[in-house]
Design an enzyme around this catalytic site. Sequence first.
Site: not given
Length: 192
Positions: A171, A165, A168, A10
């Site tokens: 993500t 994104a 990570c 998340t």
Amino acid sequence: MGVATTWHGTTILGVLRDGVVAVAGDGQVTAGDVVLKHRARKIRPLFDGHVVAGFAGAVADALTLFDKFEQHLKAWDGDLRRAAVELAREWRTDRYLRRLEAQLLVGDPGQLLLLSGEGDVIEPDDGVAAIGTGGPYAAAAARALLRHTGLTAPQIARAAMQVAADLCIYTNDQVTLITVPPERQEYEADDR
């Protein structure tokens, strides 16, 4: 007995600029080293679209907290800060709610707040807050964009989520973005 699975995946980011709050969330849900879902929706408008909220943590727990938070919003006639304080108080003291594992990020055009089960109600100094695994990446990118560009809150949120994104592994770039006031809603992830 089996080994407990650790759930990740998340990134929720809130950006407040010029009376507009933009909350963005990625769509990835991961268990261990497996991606289970690419287009989860982790943010939603509340209180007839005057408030936006996002969650990190266990989905069922977060949905329970969304419902409780909206009840407090209604009880306090949309007063975000008062509703947040009342939810944090109830969350910390109620035997059932105390066990819920989630964090909430809530905002309206005047404020952005981070809520936790430890009783925290935190308002960032600079109009940027993030929760979840990729939160530090998204927050750092958003702060840089807020300080050094004239981009709008939604533009900053979208660009910062892309940075998260890229960095990570928990993500992805399937972003849902909601703004208040609803200048332009962008729903790219589904609600399944």
